[in-house]
Motif scaffolding. Sequence first.
Motif, PDB file in Angstrom:
ATOM      1  N   GLY A 156       0.981  -1.175  -0.063  1.00  0.00           N
ATOM      2  CA  GLY A 156      -0.024   0.123  -0.050  1.00  0.00           C
ATOM      3  C   GLY A 156       0.695   1.281  -0.012  1.00  0.00           C
ATOM      4  O   GLY A 156       0.697   1.932   0.834  1.00  0.00           O
TER       5      GLY A 156
ATOM      6  N   ASP B  12       1.135  -1.651  -4.772  1.00  0.00           N
ATOM      7  CA  ASP B  12      -0.085  -0.934  -4.478  1.00  0.00           C
ATOM      8  C   ASP B  12      -1.202  -1.518  -5.329  1.00  0.00           C
ATOM      9  O   ASP B  12      -0.820  -1.879  -6.481  1.00  0.00           O
TER      10      ASP B  12
ATOM     11  N   ASN C 247      -2.698  -6.923  -5.356  1.00  0.00           N
ATOM     12  CA  ASN C 247      -3.643  -6.700  -4.044  1.00  0.00           C
ATOM     13  C   ASN C 247      -2.926  -7.409  -3.132  1.00  0.00           C
ATOM     14  O   ASN C 247      -2.684  -8.434  -3.099  1.00  0.00           O
ATOM     15  N   LEU C 248      -2.496  -6.625  -2.002  1.00  0.00           N
ATOM     16  CA  LEU C 248      -1.859  -6.990  -0.929  1.00  0.00           C
ATOM     17  C   LEU C 248      -0.487  -7.627  -1.390  1.00  0.00           C
ATOM     18  O   LEU C 248       0.347  -7.176  -2.364  1.00  0.00           O
TER      19      LEU C 248
ATOM     20  N   ASN D 187       1.117   0.867   5.699  1.00  0.00           N
ATOM     21  CA  ASN D 187       0.211   1.748   6.148  1.00  0.00           C
ATOM     22  C   ASN D 187      -1.340   1.485   5.165  1.00  0.00           C
ATOM     23  O   ASN D 187      -1.123   2.437   4.221  1.00  0.00           O
TER      24      ASN D 187
HETATM   25  C1  LIG Z   1      -3.405   4.916   3.680  1.00  0.00           C
HETATM   26  S1  LIG Z   1      -2.801   4.944   1.929  1.00  0.00           S
HETATM   27  C2  LIG Z   1      -1.057   4.823   2.321  1.00  0.00           C
HETATM   28  C3  LIG Z   1      -0.030   5.492   1.470  1.00  0.00           C
HETATM   29  C4  LIG Z   1       1.363   5.617   1.629  1.00  0.00           C
HETATM   30  N1  LIG Z   1       1.841   4.312   2.219  1.00  0.00           N
HETATM   31  C5  LIG Z   1       1.572   6.631   2.841  1.00  0.00           C
HETATM   32  O1  LIG Z   1       1.669   6.102   4.138  1.00  0.00           O
HETATM   33  O2  LIG Z   1       1.361   7.721   2.589  1.00  0.00           O
HETATM   34  C6  LIG Z   1      -3.041   3.335   1.645  1.00  0.00           C
HETATM   35  C7  LIG Z   1      -2.513   2.714   0.320  1.00  0.00           C
HETATM   36  O3  LIG Z   1      -3.152   1.300   0.088  1.00  0.00           O
HETATM   37  C8  LIG Z   1      -3.472   1.044  -1.126  1.00  0.00           C
HETATM   38  N2  LIG Z   1      -4.284  -0.137  -0.995  1.00  0.00           N
HETATM   39  C9  LIG Z   1      -5.483  -0.064  -0.678  1.00  0.00           C
HETATM   40  N3  LIG Z   1      -6.112  -1.518  -0.771  1.00  0.00           N
HETATM   41  C10 LIG Z   1      -5.342  -2.110  -1.314  1.00  0.00           C
HETATM   42  C11 LIG Z   1      -4.898  -3.415  -1.623  1.00  0.00           C
HETATM   43  N4  LIG Z   1      -5.821  -4.383  -1.599  1.00  0.00           N
HETATM   44  N5  LIG Z   1      -3.630  -4.001  -2.064  1.00  0.00           N
HETATM   45  C12 LIG Z   1      -2.342  -3.216  -2.122  1.00  0.00           C
HETATM   46  N6  LIG Z   1      -2.645  -1.861  -2.006  1.00  0.00           N
HETATM   47  C13 LIG Z   1      -3.847  -1.266  -1.426  1.00  0.00           C
HETATM   48  C14 LIG Z   1      -4.025   2.304  -1.629  1.00  0.00           C
HETATM   49  O4  LIG Z   1      -3.867   2.426  -2.985  1.00  0.00           O
HETATM   50  C15 LIG Z   1      -3.038   3.409  -0.802  1.00  0.00           C
HETATM   51  O5  LIG Z   1      -2.131   3.826  -1.613  1.00  0.00           O
END
Ligand SMILES: C[S@@+](CC[C@H](N)C(=O)[O-])C[C@H]1O[C@@H](n2cnc3c(N)ncnc32)[C@H](O)[C@@H]1O
Length: 280
Positions: free
Chosen positions: A121, A144, A172-173, A187
């Motif tokens: 993410g 991401d 996805n994860l 995060n």
């Molecule tokens: C709260 S943001 C954090 C972004 C960055 N890590 C930060 O701390 O500023 C969460 C991130 O997780 C991604 N995300 C959401 N669902 C996800 C999934 N199932 N697998 C991977 N990434 C995901 C979103 O696109 C987003 O960029």
Amino acid sequence: MTVLEVLQSTTAYFQKRHIESPRLNAEHLLAHVLGRKRIDLYLAFERTLPESELTPLRELVRRRGAGEPLQHLLGTIEFCGRTFRCDKRALVPRPETELLVEQLISRFKSKIANSCMIDVGTGSGVIALSLAAEFPKAEVVGADISEDALSLARENAERLGLADRVRFQRSNLLENIQPGFDLIAANLPYVSTEDRPNLSREVLHDPEVALFAGARGDELVQELIARAPSWLQPGGLLALEIGIGQSEALISALAEKNYRDICNEKDYSGVTRFLFARYG
Ligand SMILES: C[S@@+](CC[C@H](N)C(=O)[O-])C[C@H]1O[C@@H](n2cnc3c(N)ncnc32)[C@H](O)[C@@H]1O
């Protein structure tokens, strides 16, 4: 109008629009339009601003007054001492997340400095890129689900000269990722969909996919806790940023899945915000 008059009238306007830290916002926007540092404004209070500077400032002030985040208007944000591009493609990085990176550096440096790590993410890439900059021998991946976020993260990698050190991948994860990490940092979205009405105008400019995980809020973090063991090297570390009130359930989940050395840390406001645990 002089610099001082513009700052005073903009501050008053922001106050009326219930913008937090109105004077600071006014200073940031004016400094941005003038291409100066904020501190330089204090040496130029009497300078008269021509229409060519007032026109773009008025537009930014209008947008800020309507709730657009300051960082989107400035286009950049400082994170762990580095400047990152920031726009609507990804979450505006929060100061708490700097603490996660600082904790990893101060508490786990000797264990992770030369290791293989992933930021799940990754958003704008702030965690992955800060760790890569801090640990020049580490192998770093940023994952991401959002292509928009990944395009911003790649731009940030280029800007910071880290493009050949950090691989960004859509996943996805951990689904599309090869296992074998010494550190999984994440995060992930942790806001409950029920909390949507309580969010500020600014937060609602963040992408939905970066904020919400489900009705409870901790669904994605729970899923990562369940899956991460298969992607960690023996003794590997899972480091998580979590939402308010989620620590108890998530610590139980870590214990149930047989993680060890489980510990937590608070953020600047005393909220339990970070969890660390090893597996195997
Ligand atoms: C709260 S943001 C954090 C972004 C960055 N890590 C930060 O701390 O500023 C969460 C991130 O997780 C991604 N995300 C959401 N669902 C996800 C999934 N199932 N697998 C991977 N990434 C995901 C979103 O696109 C987003 O960029």
